[in-house]
Design a protein around this motif. Structure first.
Motif, PDB file in Angstrom:
ATOM      1  N   PRO A 233       0.820  -1.214   0.000  1.00  0.00           N
ATOM      2  CA  PRO A 233       0.000   0.000   0.000  1.00  0.00           C
ATOM      3  C   PRO A 233       0.856   1.266   0.000  1.00  0.00           C
ATOM      4  CG  PRO A 233      -0.617  -1.516   1.784  1.00  0.00           C
ATOM      5  CD  PRO A 233       0.698  -1.983   1.251  1.00  0.00           C
ATOM      6  N   GLU A 234       0.364   2.295  -0.666  1.00  0.00           N
ATOM      7  CA  GLU A 234       1.063   3.577  -0.669  1.00  0.00           C
ATOM      8  C   GLU A 234       1.161   4.144   0.742  1.00  0.00           C
ATOM      9  OE1 GLU A 234      -0.741   6.227  -3.485  1.00  0.00           O
ATOM     10  OE2 GLU A 234      -0.496   4.828  -5.163  1.00  0.00           O
ATOM     11  N   LYS A 235       0.139   3.965   1.550  1.00  0.00           N
ATOM     12  CA  LYS A 235       0.155   4.474   2.923  1.00  0.00           C
ATOM     13  C   LYS A 235       1.286   3.846   3.728  1.00  0.00           C
ATOM     14  CE  LYS A 235      -2.797   4.946   7.028  1.00  0.00           C
ATOM     15  NZ  LYS A 235      -4.076   4.545   7.652  1.00  0.00           N
ATOM     16  N   LEU A 236       1.524   2.565   3.534  1.00  0.00           N
ATOM     17  CA  LEU A 236       2.597   1.869   4.241  1.00  0.00           C
ATOM     18  C   LEU A 236       3.946   2.488   3.905  1.00  0.00           C
ATOM     19  CD1 LEU A 236       3.339  -0.738   5.968  1.00  0.00           C
ATOM     20  CD2 LEU A 236       3.774  -1.826   3.757  1.00  0.00           C
ATOM     21  N   TYR A 237       4.201   2.675   2.622  1.00  0.00           N
ATOM     22  CA  TYR A 237       5.487   3.226   2.201  1.00  0.00           C
ATOM     23  C   TYR A 237       5.602   4.716   2.520  1.00  0.00           C
ATOM     24  CZ  TYR A 237       7.060  -0.972  -0.280  1.00  0.00           C
ATOM     25  OH  TYR A 237       7.506  -2.234  -0.603  1.00  0.00           O
ATOM     26  N   ALA A 238       4.469   5.420   2.576  1.00  0.00           N
ATOM     27  CA  ALA A 238       4.520   6.833   2.926  1.00  0.00           C
ATOM     28  C   ALA A 238       5.110   7.028   4.314  1.00  0.00           C
ATOM     29  CB  ALA A 238       3.120   7.444   2.851  1.00  0.00           C
ATOM     30  N   LYS A 239       4.801   6.138   5.231  1.00  0.00           N
ATOM     31  CA  LYS A 239       5.358   6.229   6.584  1.00  0.00           C
ATOM     32  C   LYS A 239       6.884   6.108   6.548  1.00  0.00           C
ATOM     33  CE  LYS A 239       1.343   4.136   8.935  1.00  0.00           C
ATOM     34  NZ  LYS A 239       1.117   4.644  10.290  1.00  0.00           N
ATOM     35  N   LEU A 240       7.379   5.152   5.780  1.00  0.00           N
ATOM     36  CA  LEU A 240       8.819   4.926   5.696  1.00  0.00           C
ATOM     37  C   LEU A 240       9.513   6.124   5.051  1.00  0.00           C
ATOM     38  CD1 LEU A 240       8.748   1.239   4.365  1.00  0.00           C
ATOM     39  CD2 LEU A 240       8.561   2.037   6.737  1.00  0.00           C
ATOM     40  N   ILE A 241       8.913   6.639   3.987  1.00  0.00           N
ATOM     41  CA  ILE A 241       9.523   7.737   3.229  1.00  0.00           C
ATOM     42  C   ILE A 241       9.535   9.028   4.040  1.00  0.00           C
ATOM     43  CG2 ILE A 241       9.208   9.223   1.207  1.00  0.00           C
ATOM     44  CD1 ILE A 241       8.194   6.663  -0.266  1.00  0.00           C
ATOM     45  N   LEU A 242       8.435   9.331   4.716  1.00  0.00           N
ATOM     46  CA  LEU A 242       8.373  10.561   5.501  1.00  0.00           C
ATOM     47  C   LEU A 242       9.301  10.505   6.711  1.00  0.00           C
ATOM     48  CD1 LEU A 242       4.546  11.238   5.359  1.00  0.00           C
ATOM     49  CD2 LEU A 242       6.315  12.716   4.424  1.00  0.00           C
ATOM     50  N   ALA A 243       9.376   9.354   7.344  1.00  0.00           N
ATOM     51  CA  ALA A 243      10.199   9.236   8.544  1.00  0.00           C
ATOM     52  C   ALA A 243      11.684   9.239   8.234  1.00  0.00           C
ATOM     53  CB  ALA A 243       9.833   7.962   9.308  1.00  0.00           C
ATOM     54  N   SER A 244      12.085   8.715   7.076  1.00  0.00           N
ATOM     55  CA  SER A 244      13.503   8.450   6.833  1.00  0.00           C
ATOM     56  C   SER A 244      14.076   9.141   5.610  1.00  0.00           C
ATOM     57  CB  SER A 244      13.727   6.932   6.727  1.00  0.00           C
ATOM     58  OG  SER A 244      13.490   6.315   7.981  1.00  0.00           O
ATOM     59  N   SER A 245      13.435  10.206   5.144  1.00  0.00           N
ATOM     60  CA  SER A 245      14.013  10.990   4.041  1.00  0.00           C
ATOM     61  C   SER A 245      13.489  12.407   4.067  1.00  0.00           C
ATOM     62  CB  SER A 245      13.717  10.340   2.681  1.00  0.00           C
ATOM     63  OG  SER A 245      12.339  10.448   2.359  1.00  0.00           O
ATOM     64  N   HIS A 246      14.265  13.321   3.496  1.00  0.00           N
ATOM     65  CA  HIS A 246      13.850  14.707   3.306  1.00  0.00           C
ATOM     66  C   HIS A 246      13.207  14.855   1.919  1.00  0.00           C
ATOM     67  CE1 HIS A 246      17.373  14.978   6.044  1.00  0.00           C
ATOM     68  NE2 HIS A 246      16.763  16.019   6.571  1.00  0.00           N
ATOM     69  N   PRO A 247      12.395  15.893   1.731  1.00  0.00           N
ATOM     70  CA  PRO A 247      11.980  16.226   0.365  1.00  0.00           C
ATOM     71  C   PRO A 247      13.208  16.446  -0.514  1.00  0.00           C
ATOM     72  CG  PRO A 247      10.671  17.449   1.946  1.00  0.00           C
ATOM     73  CD  PRO A 247      11.752  16.774   2.737  1.00  0.00           C
ATOM     74  N   PHE A 255      13.330  -3.962  -6.096  1.00  0.00           N
ATOM     75  CA  PHE A 255      12.285  -4.915  -6.505  1.00  0.00           C
ATOM     76  C   PHE A 255      10.990  -4.109  -6.645  1.00  0.00           C
ATOM     77  CE2 PHE A 255      15.388  -7.510  -4.225  1.00  0.00           C
ATOM     78  CZ  PHE A 255      15.530  -8.625  -5.034  1.00  0.00           C
ATOM     79  N   LEU A 256      10.888  -3.302  -7.672  1.00  0.00           N
ATOM     80  CA  LEU A 256       9.859  -2.272  -7.742  1.00  0.00           C
ATOM     81  C   LEU A 256       8.444  -2.812  -7.851  1.00  0.00           C
ATOM     82  CD1 LEU A 256       9.388   0.802  -7.843  1.00  0.00           C
ATOM     83  CD2 LEU A 256       9.545   0.644 -10.335  1.00  0.00           C
ATOM     84  N   GLY A 257       8.261  -3.961  -8.488  1.00  0.00           N
ATOM     85  CA  GLY A 257       6.913  -4.478  -8.667  1.00  0.00           C
ATOM     86  C   GLY A 257       6.059  -3.505  -9.475  1.00  0.00           C
ATOM     87  N   SER A 258       4.865  -3.198  -8.963  1.00  0.00           N
ATOM     88  CA  SER A 258       3.953  -2.315  -9.694  1.00  0.00           C
ATOM     89  C   SER A 258       4.188  -0.845  -9.386  1.00  0.00           C
ATOM     90  CB  SER A 258       2.497  -2.688  -9.390  1.00  0.00           C
ATOM     91  OG  SER A 258       2.223  -2.511  -8.006  1.00  0.00           O
ATOM     92  N   GLY A 259       5.265  -0.528  -8.648  1.00  0.00           N
ATOM     93  CA  GLY A 259       5.703   0.857  -8.560  1.00  0.00           C
ATOM     94  C   GLY A 259       5.372   1.636  -7.307  1.00  0.00           C
ATOM     95  N   THR A 260       4.908   0.972  -6.235  1.00  0.00           N
ATOM     96  CA  THR A 260       4.450   1.712  -5.059  1.00  0.00           C
ATOM     97  C   THR A 260       5.513   2.634  -4.483  1.00  0.00           C
ATOM     98  OG1 THR A 260       2.808   0.022  -4.477  1.00  0.00           O
ATOM     99  CG2 THR A 260       3.539   1.483  -2.713  1.00  0.00           C
ATOM    100  N   ALA A 261       6.761   2.177  -4.376  1.00  0.00           N
ATOM    101  CA  ALA A 261       7.810   3.021  -3.783  1.00  0.00           C
ATOM    102  C   ALA A 261       8.039   4.277  -4.615  1.00  0.00           C
ATOM    103  CB  ALA A 261       9.106   2.233  -3.630  1.00  0.00           C
ATOM    104  N   SER A 262       8.144   4.118  -5.930  1.00  0.00           N
ATOM    105  CA  SER A 262       8.377   5.275  -6.800  1.00  0.00           C
ATOM    106  C   SER A 262       7.197   6.233  -6.789  1.00  0.00           C
ATOM    107  CB  SER A 262       8.660   4.810  -8.229  1.00  0.00           C
ATOM    108  OG  SER A 262       9.905   4.156  -8.325  1.00  0.00           O
ATOM    109  N   VAL A 263       5.989   5.683  -6.881  1.00  0.00           N
ATOM    110  CA  VAL A 263       4.794   6.519  -6.915  1.00  0.00           C
ATOM    111  C   VAL A 263       4.652   7.308  -5.615  1.00  0.00           C
ATOM    112  CG1 VAL A 263       2.265   6.465  -6.991  1.00  0.00           C
ATOM    113  CG2 VAL A 263       3.589   5.038  -8.556  1.00  0.00           C
ATOM    114  N   THR A 264       4.837   6.650  -4.489  1.00  0.00           N
ATOM    115  CA  THR A 264       4.695   7.328  -3.200  1.00  0.00           C
ATOM    116  C   THR A 264       5.788   8.368  -3.012  1.00  0.00           C
ATOM    117  OG1 THR A 264       3.789   5.244  -2.333  1.00  0.00           O
ATOM    118  CG2 THR A 264       4.328   6.952  -0.740  1.00  0.00           C
ATOM    119  N   ALA A 265       7.007   8.030  -3.432  1.00  0.00           N
ATOM    120  CA  ALA A 265       8.101   9.013  -3.366  1.00  0.00           C
ATOM    121  C   ALA A 265       7.760  10.249  -4.192  1.00  0.00           C
ATOM    122  CB  ALA A 265       9.393   8.375  -3.856  1.00  0.00           C
TER     123      ALA A 265
END
Length: 313
Positions: A233-247, A255-265
């Motif tokens: 889920p995008e919500k799951l990855y949003a937590k990781l991205i917001l907590a551990s990266s700057h804009p 292992f991108l799969g259908s793209g959730t990490a890239s899309v959420t980033a």
């Protein structure tokens, strides 16, 4: 037989013209290519290729955050690319075949999150600890799926959180607060204590623990849904991205799969790069990225707050 979807099914589909359009956006790297000296030309792209062919071509220390969701130790068909369940020692060898190389792509101040289930989680920890410092294990409730008659239903998955330097890494807990409904509001001297009254109820903003029960698995009525068998889920990855990266930081998913990490980033104003061996999945990722141009909405996250599951936000 061709799959016929319900009228209000929002699962992503591709037309042939879209396939042609999005295929042009993909980058191909193979063993024959020269190593890339600068990461900038690759940023905000999807690399169509095999992990062990692509990783050696990428420069070291380019990623601020790596989110890694490898095949679990299960027999699973990923759009024609099958992963076969193997012994624990064989699965350990699979992880070790790329883990050291992957960790070299992380910046000295970077963080890595590694996804797995209960069957493979010990293997993930063993492999990860050879190269990084493990800080925590997140367990999130994966409520989708049928019950089991002869065992307990598996309703949880793990995410291992690791860093290169435990004394120098970025973590912003304020950005990942959860908004929870208050069922027994407490008052002190007649005033609300640690909660706020709003039009639709009483709420408290709380700091997250390493157990997450607010995640919804993508399903047919959600615009982020695809036919990928293990989509995150995008919500799951949003937590990781917001907590551990700057804009503006670089988020990398091997292992991108259908793209959730890239899309959420992209929705959260980070740069992204992903590797995926299945071309169809790459094309799904590209369509989702194009959709993110029009809408940065992440279901369950709004106004800088993560809401409880099924809250309507």
């Amino acid at each position: 037989m061709e799959k016929v979807r319900a009228k209000n099914n929002r699962t992503l589909t591709l037309s042939e013209s879209e396939r042609r359009e999005f295929r042009k956006k993909l980058i191909s790297l193979s063993m024959e290519n020269e190593p890339v000296s600068q990461i900038a030309p690759l940023l905000d792209h999807t690399i169509h290729g095999e992990l062990l062919a692509v990783l050696p071509k990428l420069p070291d220390s380019f990623a601020d955050l790596i989110i890694c969701d490898p095949p679990y130790n299960l027999s699973k068909n990923f759009g024609g690319n099958s992963f076969k369940k193997r012994s624990v020692s064989q699965y350990d060898a699979f992880l070790d075949s790329w883990m050291e190389l992957l960790c070299k792509k992380l910046k000295p101040t970077g963080s890595l999150y590694l996804c797995g289930d209960w069957k493979c989680t010990s293997s993930l920890q063993r492999s990860l600890e050879k190269h990084l410092t493990v800080m925590n294990r997140i367990t999130w409730q994966r409520e989708k799926g049928r019950g089991a008659k002869a065992n307990w239903k598996n309703g949880m998955e793990d995410i291992w959180f690791a860093v290169k330097d435990p004394d120098n890494y970025y973590f912003d807990v304020e950005s990942v607060k959860i908004k929870r409904r208050v069922l027994a509001p407490y008052r002190e001297n007649g005033k609300a204590k640690d909660w706020q009254e709003e039009d639709d109820g009483k709420f408290r903003e709380t700091y997250p623990s390493n157990f997450w029960d607010d995640i919804s698995i993508p399903f047919w009525s959600m615009p982020e849904n695809t036919d990928h068998p293990t989509q995150k889920p995008e919500k799951l990855y949003a937590k990781l991205i917001l907590a551990s990266s700057h804009p503006g930081d670089v988020v990398f998913d091997p292992f991108l799969g259908s793209g959730t990490a890239s899309v959420t980033a992209k929705k959260l104003d980070r740069h992204y790069l992903g590797i995926e061996i299945n071309e169809e999945y790459c094309l799904w990722a590209e369509k989702r990225l194009s959709m993110a141009e029009a809408s940065k909405e992440i279901q369950g996250y709004s106004d800088g707050i993560f809401w409880e599951r099924n809250s309507g936000k």
